[in-house]
Design a protein around this motif. Structure first.
Motif, PDB file in Angstrom:
ATOM      1  N   GLY A 167       0.819  -1.193   0.000  1.00  0.00           N
ATOM      2  CA  GLY A 167       0.000   0.000   0.000  1.00  0.00           C
ATOM      3  C   GLY A 167       0.860   1.252   0.000  1.00  0.00           C
ATOM      4  N   GLY A 168       0.213   2.400   0.128  1.00  0.00           N
ATOM      5  CA  GLY A 168       0.928   3.660   0.147  1.00  0.00           C
ATOM      6  C   GLY A 168       1.192   4.176  -1.248  1.00  0.00           C
ATOM      7  N   VAL A 169       2.142   5.090  -1.342  1.00  0.00           N
ATOM      8  CA  VAL A 169       2.457   5.761  -2.601  1.00  0.00           C
ATOM      9  C   VAL A 169       3.722   5.147  -3.178  1.00  0.00           C
ATOM     10  N   ARG A 170       3.677   4.814  -4.455  1.00  0.00           N
ATOM     11  CA  ARG A 170       4.856   4.232  -5.084  1.00  0.00           C
ATOM     12  C   ARG A 170       5.890   5.318  -5.360  1.00  0.00           C
ATOM     13  N   PRO A 171       7.163   4.976  -5.500  1.00  0.00           N
ATOM     14  CA  PRO A 171       8.197   5.976  -5.773  1.00  0.00           C
ATOM     15  C   PRO A 171       7.935   6.702  -7.096  1.00  0.00           C
ATOM     16  N   ILE A 172       8.164   8.000  -7.092  1.00  0.00           N
ATOM     17  CA  ILE A 172       7.959   8.831  -8.273  1.00  0.00           C
ATOM     18  C   ILE A 172       9.281   8.978  -9.007  1.00  0.00           C
ATOM     19  N   ALA A 173       9.286   8.658 -10.287  1.00  0.00           N
ATOM     20  CA  ALA A 173      10.498   8.790 -11.092  1.00  0.00           C
ATOM     21  C   ALA A 173      10.778  10.260 -11.374  1.00  0.00           C
ATOM     22  N   PRO A 174      12.035  10.668 -11.448  1.00  0.00           N
ATOM     23  CA  PRO A 174      12.357  12.075 -11.711  1.00  0.00           C
ATOM     24  C   PRO A 174      12.024  12.455 -13.145  1.00  0.00           C
ATOM     25  N   PRO A 175      11.712  13.735 -13.397  1.00  0.00           N
ATOM     26  CA  PRO A 175      11.444  14.176 -14.778  1.00  0.00           C
ATOM     27  C   PRO A 175      12.720  14.182 -15.610  1.00  0.00           C
ATOM     28  N   PHE A 176      12.562  14.166 -16.911  1.00  0.00           N
ATOM     29  CA  PHE A 176      13.703  14.179 -17.817  1.00  0.00           C
ATOM     30  C   PHE A 176      13.296  14.869 -19.103  1.00  0.00           C
ATOM     31  N   VAL A 177      14.289  15.371 -19.813  1.00  0.00           N
ATOM     32  CA  VAL A 177      14.082  16.044 -21.093  1.00  0.00           C
ATOM     33  C   VAL A 177      14.127  15.002 -22.204  1.00  0.00           C
ATOM     34  N   ALA A 178      13.074  14.917 -22.989  1.00  0.00           N
ATOM     35  CA  ALA A 178      12.993  13.920 -24.057  1.00  0.00           C
ATOM     36  C   ALA A 178      13.968  14.266 -25.179  1.00  0.00           C
TER      37      ALA A 178
END
Length: 563
Positions: free
Chosen positions: A21-32
């Motif tokens: 349960g809970g919140v899964r890890p958020i991946a960092p943003p990146f420039v495409a």
């Protein structure tokens, strides 16, 4: 969207929550990364009857050779090597030419590799369906799901039907795995859907003649890869800077040539209105340009497509792309919701929507997406930003009907949503507009955006939807800010009674539960010395409101003498 050096691994579009349960890890943003190549198209106008006849004969002959070569490549399977490739090319050279043989064998390898990737994706879909069915069948009937995991089935009839479907999926999965281990792929030149339409012409609204025209146009082959250092960048299909098109005829059709060296010159002239200068620079420098000639049977028109590769461009760093703020974009089934954010993550102005429809033919859907993206990019350029933030969507694990059960409309929605085409077109068109595309993890953007931004931004004259709030969440995640908005501290009481303050302070921050320090600058001269305005009046009306210009000191207790 592929990641660049400024980011880590891409995250799936709608990943489930962790088992605990809970919140899964958020991946960092990146420039495409930018587009690797360019393709432009123009119509072949002014073709004579003889020109069309030659194009049909050459396309049919080379198409039959491509079908024969594809059969040989599928027969080799995993045992294929460079020697077998050279042998196939020698066999095709005698009935066409060396360059035509090279183009055919390369196209065959690309088609076989595409079928191999599609087979792998199909196996992954079957495995996801089997896992979901096994999980739901293991639960008691009527059991409720936990988190995003589905629950049990509602009746014994449904349970029995799903158990039979589980057996069918397992049988299909066993066959697909056996084919993959043996290197067997199933490919139909011209398309499996069009081939099956031949048995249902009445339902498709086609006659046998119209179907035959489409079938022959799909199986025709008139494509040649470019070669740097050769005249105009391509010896097989040559397009001069003046717009003259000539084709090197295969050996069996050399008698149809109307120019020296077995070439046929078309009467039509080509002038690319889009990227014409860039194409002309490559042609005049004899750099490689690939060409493809194809026929549209519905409009009865011939087209020529030119394509070439671009030099890889290093993506700008994420901090540089977000220096002027971003435009957060939330992609939906019928529109793009966008909102401009400043570098601090605050929304500026009003939200914008760019609508489109995903009904009709694939050409119509593609045109709708291009039109919506064009309006979005023009508005983003007018805002003065240099980056657009969008979710890194991927519905590959969410299209199976076992996962969503009876939600047929939702399954049709995510199956028809053009995620790959939308991302590819956005990256390509944004690069031409001088904008960077920042991809963010899509986890919880709609939920948290609606929770923290939808209601505060709603006014009597402005209606803020859930999608507009999600665009703010996407933009803030791209900027590196938390999605939760900044709120005021407790109004009258301290944390002992009011609870933890709602300001954005980390649990480990020092003095986060303390009071605010006093302002040491007098109100009447603070703007002149600090350069900013204060929220109090320039002069106090009462003694209690008078602000001290010094720091606070605790005085000792005075001892008084009594008489």
């Amino acid at each position: 969207m592929s990641r660049t050096a400024s980011g880590g691994a891409a995250a799936p579009g709608r990943a489930a929550r962790p088992p605990g349960g809970g919140v899964r890890p958020i991946a960092p943003p990146f420039v495409a990364a930018g587009p690797p190549g360019v393709a432009v198209r123009d119509r072949l106008k002014g073709l004579t009857a003889a020109d069309e006849r030659v194009l049909r004969l050459v396309g049919a002959h080379l198409g039959s050779l491509a079908a024969r070569d594809l059969k040989a490549r599928c027969g080799d399977g995993l045992a294929h090597d460079a020697d077998r490739w050279a042998a196939r090319k020698r066999e095709l050279t005698g009935v066409s030419s060396a360059r035509w043989a090279g183009s055919i064998t390369k196209a065959t390898h690309d088609q076989w590799a595409l079928a191999r990737r599609a087979q792998h994706a199909h196996i992954q879909g079957l495995e996801a369906g089997v896992r979901t069915l096994e999980h739901r069948l293991s639960l008691p009937m009527g059991a409720r799901g936990a988190g995003r995991a589905p629950g049990g089935y509602g009746s014994r009839r449904e349970w029995f039907a799903k158990s039979r479907r589980l057996a069918v999926l397992k049988d299909r999965l066993t066959g697909e795995r056996a084919d993959r281990d043996a290197g067997i792929v199933h490919v139909v030149r011209g398309g499996k859907r069009l081939a099956r339409t031949r048995h249902h012409l009445g339902d498709a609204g086609l006659t046998e003649r119209r179907w035959r025209e489409r079938w022959e146009a799909r199986r025709s082959f008139l494509a040649a890869d470019g070669e740097s250092g050769k005249r105009c960048g391509n010896e097989t299909i040559r397009l001069t800077p003046g717009g003259q098109v000539s084709i090197r005829l295969p050996a069996p059709l050399a008698s149809l040539a109307n120019a020296p060296h077995g070439r046929y010159v078309l009467a039509a002239r080509v002038a690319f209105r889009h990227r014409g200068a860039e194409w002309a620079d490559r042609v005049q420098a004899d750099r490689a340009v690939a060409y493809r000639i194809h026929h549209d049977p519905e409009r009865d028109r011939w087209y020529l497509t030119a394509s070439w590769q671009r030099s890889p461009v290093q993506a700008i760093p994420l901090r540089t792309a977000c220096a002027r703020g971003v435009v957060g974009v939330d992609a939906n089934a019928d529109h793009l919701a966008a909102w401009r954010l400043d570098p601090c993550g605050n929304p500026i102005g009003d939200p914008h929507r760019f609508g489109y429809t995903l009904t009709g033919t694939s050409t119509h859907r593609d045109a709708q997406i291009r039109h919506a993206l064009t309006r979005l990019l023009h508005w983003a350029v007018s805002c003065g930003v240099v980056a657009i933030a969008i979710e890194d969507l991927d519905f590959t694990d969410g299209k199976t009907r076992e996962k969503h059960g009876r939600r047929r409309r939702f399954r049709q929605l995510i199956s028809g949503f053009p995620t790959e085409k939308l991302k590819a077109r956005l990256v390509s068109m944004a690069a031409e507009a001088g904008l960077a595309v920042v991809a963010v993890d899509p986890a919880y953007t709609s939920q948290w955006g609606a929770q923290h931004w939808q209601k505060p931004l709603r006014t009597p004259r402005r209606e803020v939807s859930r999608h507009d709030a999600a665009s703010i969440a996407i933009g803030r995640r791209a900027l590196g800010h938390p999605i939760r908005r900044r709120t005021a501290p407790p109004p009258a009481h301290r944390s002992d009674e009011q609870g933890h303050r709602t300001a954005q302070a980390r649990p480990g921050s020092r003095r986060r539960e303390g009071t605010r320090p006093p302002v040491t600058e007098p109100a009447h001269d603070a703007p002149s010395r600090t350069g900013r305005r204060t929220r109090v009046t320039s002069a106090s009306n009462t003694v209690r409101d008078t602000r001290s210009s010094g720091s606070r000191h605790q005085m000792p207790i005075l001892h008084t003498e009594t008489e």
